[in-house]
Design an enzyme around this catalytic site. Structure first.
Site, PDB file in Angstrom:
ATOM      1  N   CYS A 139      22.239   8.391 -48.217  1.00 42.00           N
ATOM      2  CA  CYS A 139      22.708   9.433 -47.301  1.00 42.00           C
ATOM      3  C   CYS A 139      22.600   8.970 -45.846  1.00 42.00           C
ATOM      4  O   CYS A 139      23.365   8.122 -45.422  1.00 42.00           O
ATOM      5  CB  CYS A 139      21.941  10.735 -47.568  1.00 42.00           C
ATOM      6  SG  CYS A 139      22.712  12.178 -46.820  1.00 42.00           S
ATOM      7  N   HIS A 153      21.873  11.684 -53.668  1.00 40.67           N
ATOM      8  CA  HIS A 153      20.429  11.439 -53.547  1.00 40.67           C
ATOM      9  C   HIS A 153      19.788  11.170 -54.903  1.00 40.67           C
ATOM     10  O   HIS A 153      19.337  12.112 -55.565  1.00 40.67           O
ATOM     11  CB  HIS A 153      19.758  12.654 -52.917  1.00 40.67           C
ATOM     12  CG  HIS A 153      20.046  12.806 -51.467  1.00 40.67           C
ATOM     13  ND1 HIS A 153      19.208  12.319 -50.491  1.00 40.67           N
ATOM     14  CD2 HIS A 153      21.087  13.370 -50.824  1.00 40.67           C
ATOM     15  CE1 HIS A 153      19.720  12.594 -49.297  1.00 40.67           C
ATOM     16  NE2 HIS A 153      20.858  13.233 -49.467  1.00 40.67           N
ATOM     17  N   GLU A 213      16.940  10.103 -55.540  1.00 48.99           N
ATOM     18  CA  GLU A 213      15.519  10.493 -55.559  1.00 48.99           C
ATOM     19  C   GLU A 213      15.333  11.965 -55.891  1.00 48.99           C
ATOM     20  O   GLU A 213      14.220  12.395 -56.176  1.00 48.99           O
ATOM     21  CB  GLU A 213      14.852  10.140 -54.211  1.00 48.99           C
ATOM     22  CG  GLU A 213      15.148  11.086 -53.058  1.00 48.99           C
ATOM     23  CD  GLU A 213      16.488  10.834 -52.372  1.00 48.99           C
ATOM     24  OE1 GLU A 213      17.338  10.163 -52.966  1.00 48.99           O
ATOM     25  OE2 GLU A 213      16.672  11.330 -51.251  1.00 48.99           O
TER      26      GLU A 213
END
Lengths: 235, 81
Positions: free
Chosen positions: A92, A202, A204
């Site tokens: 990002c 994302h 994560e």
């Protein structure tokens, strides 16, 4: 797995980063020895096997997203590391920083919807032969969230043709699901050398079933595998 | 030396902000076309003359103020008083 040596991964913290802790936690969950590194440091730790630039809003997104973070002191060493073949992942805002730093082609622009997009997206893995996608199978569809206002990847026709010809478009939004107007549905781009990768989604935030998807672990896990190989190649 | 830098979305590039402004003005009853939204930077630069100021700002634009992939820029150096 638990006995495998843990590669050191530095997660750079810029003023305004906000996904650094999730990224560190996810990487450690996947078998890395990740730690956060303040952007004011001049050098990466000597044992660094990979670097991650996390999501967030570095320097308040002033001027253009990532435009100022690329001048942070540690970025000089990150660029050196990348130019020497070191593994660098940008998520990002990290992706935005990597394009501004010239390590990845193109630029991230304001979403064509003018809205902040926060949703799970369906991603097509275009390449499984990279350090960041080796745990994916050809044709894999991944479900990973995006959350950005400036996620619209852009390149002019010549640059896009070049990137396509060189196979740099490693990740695309599934047909008809492009959330931000990115040209050619581009969600993630890899460098010609294959060691620098940036993506808007994302991973994560998708590493545990409780988060609704574990597909992000395929990306971050691939990076941990590659970092381990790089760090312990002679072991 | 005072200068103003006008940074615009490059011609031909989709400009969603400009389109939104155009639509908004339409709702207010105005008839407008080709609205674009850019950025304005004002600054004072140490320079020997306006050519020097211009040259320095050109480098600033290339290195930081504008992204040549998507933006064009115009530099206006104020005449010395």
């Amino acid at each position: 797995m638990s006995d495998a040596p843990k590669p050191a991964i530095s997660v750079v913290v810029f003023p305004g980063s906000n996904d650094d802790r999730d990224t560190e936690l996810s990487l450690n969950h996947l078998g890395a020895d990740a730690s956060r590194l303040w952007h004011g440091e001049e050098r990466l730790p000597a044992n660094t096997a990979a670097v991650v630039l996390p999501g967030g809003f570095s320097y308040g997104d002033y001027l253009r997203c990532g435009a100022i973070a690329r001048f942070s002191p540690v970025m000089r060493d990150v660029v050196r590391f990348a130019n020497e073949g070191g593994l660098v992942l940008g998520i990002c805002n990290g992706f935005q920083i990597l394009t501004e730093a010239g390590l990845l082609p193109g630029v991230l622009r304001q979403n064509s919807t003018l809205e902040f997009q926060c949703q799970d997206v369906s991603l097509v893995v275009e390449r499984t032969d990279t350090a960041f996608t080796s745990r994916c199978e050809p044709g894999d569809r991944l479900s990973i969230p995006v959350k950005n206002g400036e996620g619209c990847w852009f390149a002019d026709p010549e640059l896009l043709a070049e990137a396509e010809a060189e196979g740099l478009i490693a990740l695309r939004y599934a047909p008809g699901t492009n959330p931000n107007g990115a040209i050619a549905d581009v969600a993630g781009v890899i460098s010609a050398g294959g060691n620098v990768f940036g993506l808007m989604p994302h991973p994560e935030h998708a590493v545990d079933p409780v988060l609704g998807s574990t597909d992000g672990a395929k990306i971050l896990g691939s990076l941990v595998d590659a970092a381990r190989s790089a760090a312990f190649a002679t072991a | 030396m005072k200068a103003t830098i006008l940074i615009r979305p490059k011609a031909g590039i989709l400009d969603p902000q400009g389109q939104a402004v155009e639509t908004g003005l339409g709702h207010l009853g105005f008839t407008v076309r080709n609205a674009h939204v850019g950025r304005l930077v004002e600054l004072e630069v140490e320079a020997t003359d306006s050519a020097d100021a211009h040259a320095q700002i050109e480098r600033m634009c290339e290195q930081l103020l504008a992204n040549p992939l998507i933006e064009s820029y115009e530099i206006v150096v104020e005449a010395a008083a």
